[in-house]
Design a protein around this motif. Structure first.
Motif, PDB file in Angstrom:
ATOM      1  N   THR A  60       0.837  -1.196   0.000  1.00 30.91           N
ATOM      2  CA  THR A  60       0.000   0.000   0.000  1.00 30.91           C
ATOM      3  C   THR A  60       0.868   1.241   0.000  1.00 30.91           C
ATOM      4  OG1 THR A  60      -1.567  -1.217   1.346  1.00 30.91           O
ATOM      5  CG2 THR A  60      -1.915   1.133   1.163  1.00 30.91           C
ATOM      6  N   SER A  61       1.889   1.230   0.855  1.00 34.78           N
ATOM      7  CA  SER A  61       2.687   2.460   0.927  1.00 34.78           C
ATOM      8  C   SER A  61       3.532   2.632  -0.330  1.00 34.78           C
ATOM      9  CB  SER A  61       3.535   2.500   2.192  1.00 34.78           C
ATOM     10  OG  SER A  61       4.364   1.388   2.240  1.00 34.78           O
ATOM     11  N   LEU A  62       3.926   1.524  -0.954  1.00 34.12           N
ATOM     12  CA  LEU A  62       4.657   1.660  -2.221  1.00 34.12           C
ATOM     13  C   LEU A  62       3.763   2.254  -3.299  1.00 34.12           C
ATOM     14  CD1 LEU A  62       6.852  -1.554  -2.503  1.00 34.12           C
ATOM     15  CD2 LEU A  62       7.551   0.790  -2.122  1.00 34.12           C
ATOM     16  N   VAL A  63       2.546   1.741  -3.372  1.00 38.63           N
ATOM     17  CA  VAL A  63       1.620   2.255  -4.384  1.00 38.63           C
ATOM     18  C   VAL A  63       1.369   3.740  -4.141  1.00 38.63           C
ATOM     19  CG1 VAL A  63      -0.733   2.131  -5.259  1.00 38.63           C
ATOM     20  CG2 VAL A  63       0.511   0.038  -4.775  1.00 38.63           C
ATOM     21  N   LYS A  64       1.166   4.064  -2.852  1.00 39.86           N
ATOM     22  CA  LYS A  64       0.903   5.469  -2.533  1.00 39.86           C
ATOM     23  C   LYS A  64       2.074   6.338  -2.945  1.00 39.86           C
ATOM     24  CE  LYS A  64      -2.297   5.010   1.327  1.00 39.86           C
ATOM     25  NZ  LYS A  64      -2.412   5.086   2.794  1.00 39.86           N
ATOM     26  N   SER A  65       3.291   5.890  -2.637  1.00 38.79           N
ATOM     27  CA  SER A  65       4.409   6.787  -2.944  1.00 38.79           C
ATOM     28  C   SER A  65       4.627   6.881  -4.456  1.00 38.79           C
ATOM     29  CB  SER A  65       5.676   6.394  -2.195  1.00 38.79           C
ATOM     30  OG  SER A  65       6.045   5.101  -2.507  1.00 38.79           O
TER      31      SER A  65
END
Lengths: 368, 720
Positions: free
Chosen positions: A204-209
């Motif tokens: 999730t945080s990779l996609v967000k960044s």
């Protein structure tokens, strides 16, 4: 309904011309104000005039099964989603989804690789990303089309021929977004304010960044407030005759030491009867409102009365006043929603209604 | 008692003192015992000790849900852990409790997360926990968490010998898909030459064929090769970057905080042993939104068809000087994330110059998001924790705003929301300077947006906040006026703005806003002075504000004159501090100059603005009061602002009450009068201040006063 009044003449959206300072213009344009700039930045957000709608259409059962790809729909209903709000995406193009898929795959591979000793030679990237448009998941012309993102991967210890399995999925949507707000954005912004994700936090945080770097947007957590949860209680109960809610379960917390958590389950028929009794007379309503169709609008007062009814019933039995506490979780057969922003929609027919409410919550969080 | 005896026991060798000494030592022994007993008793009552006792004694199978005793005890342990850290014994107890799954798997993660050691971690406890790993049904994610914890506190474990003794046991976990990377790291830290065995090498190679050349396996193998090159025939790539991945451990920040608080007796590297410096660590923190994005060039390129037609572009990252910027002005590419511009003055210059709507909007979205998340949506009360970071962020924002000489709309929008929840002390200087930057607020909204929240803050806060707010409002007014004088000077006076300028404000609208602001400050100042007993510091800030107000027409070309309210005028006039009185006189003088110049313009041009008679009346009234009071000794004359009944004045027994606030008797100037009297009539024994009032000495006295630097007085009533 309190729409931010936006009577100021709007700058034509495409007038992004470079304007030089010239002295003959009084109070020139460089003087940016979020009030004066109502025309520039769309709303008058400073006035916090954006509030939750105090009245909304009774949930019509939208039969989106015909419009939406059943595979997508099944996926949307299978998971519990963690919600976030997203500021408008700059230069996002629905036509570029293929290339986004490639780029996000590469990005994830690169990030996963970071700090690793050696590149895994010759291996095709472990994560395969696919972007797709969920056609038909929209309510008005102004809404941008919903985008679904899926990430598949092979498990670490899997054999050669094992198929990839889905490890993460997420979507961006805008259902019935405030049209004033949407129109106020320049055309190179796409507003998909509601983001749901399901899968490992790392992804999730990779996609967000990746989104942050690609489309210069920001993600923030979206809680479902006490009031929104109450709305969901009412909206879902209102559907009972069309499709049974089976149970109405609410979890309350009371601010005592130690904290007290109360699970309050109501028989669906009882809930429905209580709801019918607090509904306004349709005639009385038609006087005020325009076009009353199948149940017409639901007002916040009705919702409040309904909740009051539920609370006083509880008080009669247990001598505990729930109004001192706050509603943390709601669930029925149609779906469930939690204060911390997790939501599950189990019935496709009321998906649009629920997402409309959530889109509204997300738009309220927009900083400008 | 003991202490007293001790004192009287010097190293004297006479026998009586010896007896004394033994008595004292006995009694001091007794007192030690008592103290010890006391300490034990205290310890037994110490809720923390009780909580630990609970966790060491709790029976297996005790329910977690609805168990208040458990909840309270755990909360207590957590609080101690996050503030002071846990003692070695406490670590043992809690680790044992968690890993034994005595109350199921639910509390396990929570306990693990709060295991922050103060000094060291007993090896015994770690070994026991490792053993539990094989016994209990601990969920895999919790197992991973445990190993991560061991990696984090590895340097704090008091000895490693027993851990090395169970090397083989730990090694057996490498076959677990999820644990493998972490176990490899732990093994790497524990490996000695004797631990390298053929079967282990074989196992690792087998894993490698299955998993591919995973870095964690390669690392462990390379270490094995160092110890026993004959066993590992594998070629290890030479350009292998060193280090395992730093598994962003949840304890790191808490550990650092605890150590900082404890003065960090244990010198340990806070980063994991043998790991790469983690770039992303700060990204994983809860409050990550305050970090500026890195200035990087565009990733999201336009479709290639666009590119072919367009000219070559230069990313902003590549520009370093203003000359470069100017040379490439026509082909600059904005960065991927506009938030990154906040850190670079060059970029801000460019931004200010191009006025690109979308770019500005992107910057504002990011900025607004960061401010909202940090100060408005923060649910977990992280404010105090990150105040250092918040401070730097706001300072950066402020310096950008000063550089651009205007506020960002998103920071403005944020302020309006923030004011209603602000406590008035959090980051006060920064918030107040942000506030002073906000552009003109339309008068219809100024009350709701600014005045209501500010009024509440003003009346409930300390004197220093009041002074700070006065300064802030003065700066705000100065900025509004400057803006007006720069951008509106050349225009006709009362025109509506052209349709293509976006700000919808007419001159009269602007005047209304300024008037509202000045009146608001007048109200605040009047009440504030009363509340604070006419504190001279506050009065000084208020007079600063009126020094701006009295010159609006001449200095800033704004045809507006607003007089101060009596609540400000009189406290300044009767202030015991001569500087305040002098400044009031100066302000009255400037009003006079402004009014006369406005009046003369009125006669010349038809366009000049109209000053209401009320303003003139107020001004004249004040001038009469100040002159009558200070120069003419006609205090309490009928028709003046301050009136008292004749009989009350007589009752007060003040001789010559009408003269009690003239320049001789005014508390602020009395000392000058005395000084003057001494110099004038050095031979006189009894002092008669009234003699200064005779016409000759009076003019000398005024000259003397004016020569002391009281220019305000001098300008208002020029010397004889």
């Amino acid at each position: 309904m309190e729409r931010p009044h936006n009577s100021v003449v709007r700058t034509p959206i495409n007038s992004v011309v470079v304007q030089r300072r010239s002295k003959n213009k009084s109070y020139r344009q460089s003087y940016r104000s979020c009030l004066g700039a109502a025309s520039r930045l769309g709303l008058t957000p400073a006035l916090t005039a954006r509030r939750l709608n105090s009245s909304r259409r009774a949930p019509k059962s939208h039969n989106i099964t015909e419009k939406v790809n059943p595979e997508h729909l099944a996926l949307l209903m299978k998971m519990e989603w963690k919600l976030s709000y997203v500021t408008p995406l700059y230069q996002f193009k629905h036509t570029q989804l293929k290339s986004y898929s490639r780029q996000l795959s590469a990005f994830i591979a690169a990030e996963k690789q970071q700090g690793l000793a050696v590149e895994v030679e010759g291996s095709q990237s472990a994560f395969r990303v696919s972007f797709s448009v969920v056609h038909g998941m929209m309510a008005t012309e102004d809404d941008a089309e919903t985008v679904l993102i899926q990430i598949n991967s092979k498990p670490l210890f899997a054999g050669q021929d094992e198929p990839q399995r889905s490890v993460w999925s997420g979507w961006l949507t805008c259902i019935n977004g405030n049209s004033d707000y949407l129109h106020s954005l320049p055309t190179d912004f796409i507003c998909l304010p509601l983001f749901g994700s399901s899968g490992p936090e790392v992804l999730t945080s990779l996609v967000k960044s990746w989104f942050q770097q690609m489309f210069d947007c920001c993600f923030g957590p979206l809680e479902i407030s006490h009031t929104s949860l109450q709305w969901l209680v009412a909206l879902w109960t209102n559907c009972h005759t069309e499709s049974s809610i089976q149970h109405l379960k609410m979890i309350w917390t009371l601010p005592v030491v130690p904290p007290l958590q109360i699970t309050y389950t109501v028989n669906p028929q009882d809930a429905w009867e209580l709801w019918s009794s607090v509904r306004k007379d349709p005639q009385e309503q038609s006087k005020g409102g325009d076009a009353v169709e199948e149940g017409g609008n639901i007002d916040i007062e009705e919702v409040t009365r309904f909740m009051q009814g539920l609370k006083s019933h509880f008080y009669r039995h247990f001598r505990l006043d729930l109004s001192a506490g706050s509603l943390k979780q709601v669930s029925t057969a149609l779906g469930s929603a939690k204060y911390n922003g997790r939501v599950k929609i189990s019935n496709s027919r009321y998906m649009i209604t629920t997402l409309t409410l959530l889109t509204e919550c997300a738009l309220l969080k927009m900083p400008v | 008692m003991a202490a007293k005896l001790n004192v009287s026991a010097p190293s004297d060798s006479d026998p009586s003192s010896l007896i004394d000494q033994t008595a004292s030592s006995r009694s001091s022994n007794r007192s030690l015992r008592v103290a010890e007993k006391e300490r034990r008793k205290n310890e037994a009552e110490d809720p923390f000790v009780l909580a630990l006792k609970y966790f060491s004694d709790v029976k297996a199978g005790t329910p977690v849900y609805g168990n208040d005793e458990f909840e309270n005890n755990l909360v207590l342990v957590e609080r101690v852990a996050y503030s002071k850290g846990l003692s070695p014994e406490a670590i043992s107890v809690m680790l044992e409790f968690a890993m034994s799954l005595r109350m199921g798997t639910t509390p396990c993660v929570r306990v693990l997360k709060c295991l922050i050691p103060t000094t060291v971690v007993p090896q015994q406890a770690v070994v026991r926990a490792v053993v539990w790993l094989g016994v209990g049904k601990i969920p895999i994610s919790t197992q991973v968490l445990f190993i991560k914890w061991v990696l984090t506190v590895f340097d704090m474990i008091d000895a490693k010998d027993q851990l090395r003794a169970v090397y083989g046991f730990i090694f057996s976990y490498v076959t677990d898909e999820n644990l493998c990377p972490f176990i490899c790291h732990l093994l790497y830290l524990l490996t000695r030459k004797e631990s390298v065995r053929v079967f282990r090498v074989r196992k690792l190679l087998e894993l490698q064929t299955k998993l591919g050349r995973q870095p964690f396996l390669l690392h462990l193998l390379s270490l094995y090769k160092v110890f026993c090159p004959e066993l590992v025939t594998l070629s290890i790539p030479s350009r292998m970057r060193s280090g395992f991945r730093n598994h962003n451990s949840p304890w790191k920040s808490a550990l650092i905080a605890v150590q900082k608080r404890n003065g960090s007796q244990v010198a340990l590297s806070t980063s994991l042993p043998f790991t790469i410096k983690d770039k992303t660590s700060s990204r994983k923190r809860k409050h990550c939104h305050l970090e500026l994005p890195v200035l990087s060039s565009l990733v999201n390129k336009q479709a290639p068809t666009d590119l072919s037609s367009s000219r070559k572009v230069v990313p902003l990252v590549q520009l370093h000087t203003l000359t470069q910027l100017l040379e490439n002005m026509h082909r600059i590419e904005l960065p991927a994330q506009m938030g990154s511009l906040l850190g670079s003055s060059l970029a801000l210059q460019y931004l200010d110059c191009v006025q690109d709507e979308s770019a500005l909007l992107r910057l504002n979205f990011w900025l607004g998001y960061a401010l909202h998340e940090e100060f408005l949506f923060c649910g977990d009360g992280g404010g105090s924790q990150t105040s250092e970071e918040a401070l730097q962020f706001l300072d950066k924002l402020l310096s950008s705003q000063h550089f651009l000489q205007e506020a960002f709309p998103s920071s403005e929008a944020f302020l309006y929301k923030f004011l209603s929840v602000w406590d008035g002390s959090l980051l006060r200087p920064q918030i107040l300077s942000l506030l002073s930057n906000i552009p003109v607020v339309p008068s219809s909204q100024i009350g709701q947006l600014l005045f209501e929240p500010l009024m509440q803050l003003f009346f409930t806060s300390s004197l220093f906040f009041k002074c700070g707010l006065m300064e802030c409002l003065n700066n705000m007014l100065l900025k509004w006026l400057t803006w007006h004088s720069v951008y509106a000077l050349e225009d006709d006076l009362d025109i509506s703005l052209n349709s293509h300028t976006s700000i919808n404000m007419t001159l009269s609208g602007f005047k209304d806003s300024v008037m509202e602001l000045v009146r608001f400050v007048g109200r605040l100042a009047s009440v504030g002075l009363q509340l604070e007993g006419c504190h001279s510091l506050l009065l000084s800030f208020i007079l600063d504000f009126y020094e701006t107000v009295c010159d609006t027409f001449l200095k800033y070309g704004l045809p507006l004159v607003v007089m101060p309210p009596p609540g400000v005028f009189y406290p300044a006039l009767f202030s015991p501090d001569p500087v305040s009185v002098d400044r009031l006189a100066y302000i009255m003088h400037r009003y006079k100059v402004n009014l006369t110049s406005a009046k003369s313009q009125e006669k010349v041009t038809t366009q000049a603005f109209h000053i209401s008679r009320q303003t003139f009346r107020e001004f004249n009234h004040y001038v009469v009061v100040i002159v009558n009071c200070l120069w003419n000794s006609k205090m309490f004359h009928p028709g003046m602002g301050v009136q008292l009944g004749e009989e009350v004045l007589l009752k007060s027994n003040v001789p010559q009450y009408w003269a009690s606030f003239d320049l001789v008797h005014h508390p602020a100037f009395m000392s000058y009068a005395v000084d003057f009297h001494r110099r004038c009539w050095p031979e006189r024994k009894d002092m008669d201040l009234n003699s200064i009032k005779h016409s000759k000495p009076w003019s000398w006295y005024l000259e003397y006063l004016y020569s002391q630097g009281y220019d305000g007085l001098k300008q208002l009533v020029p010397g004889p």
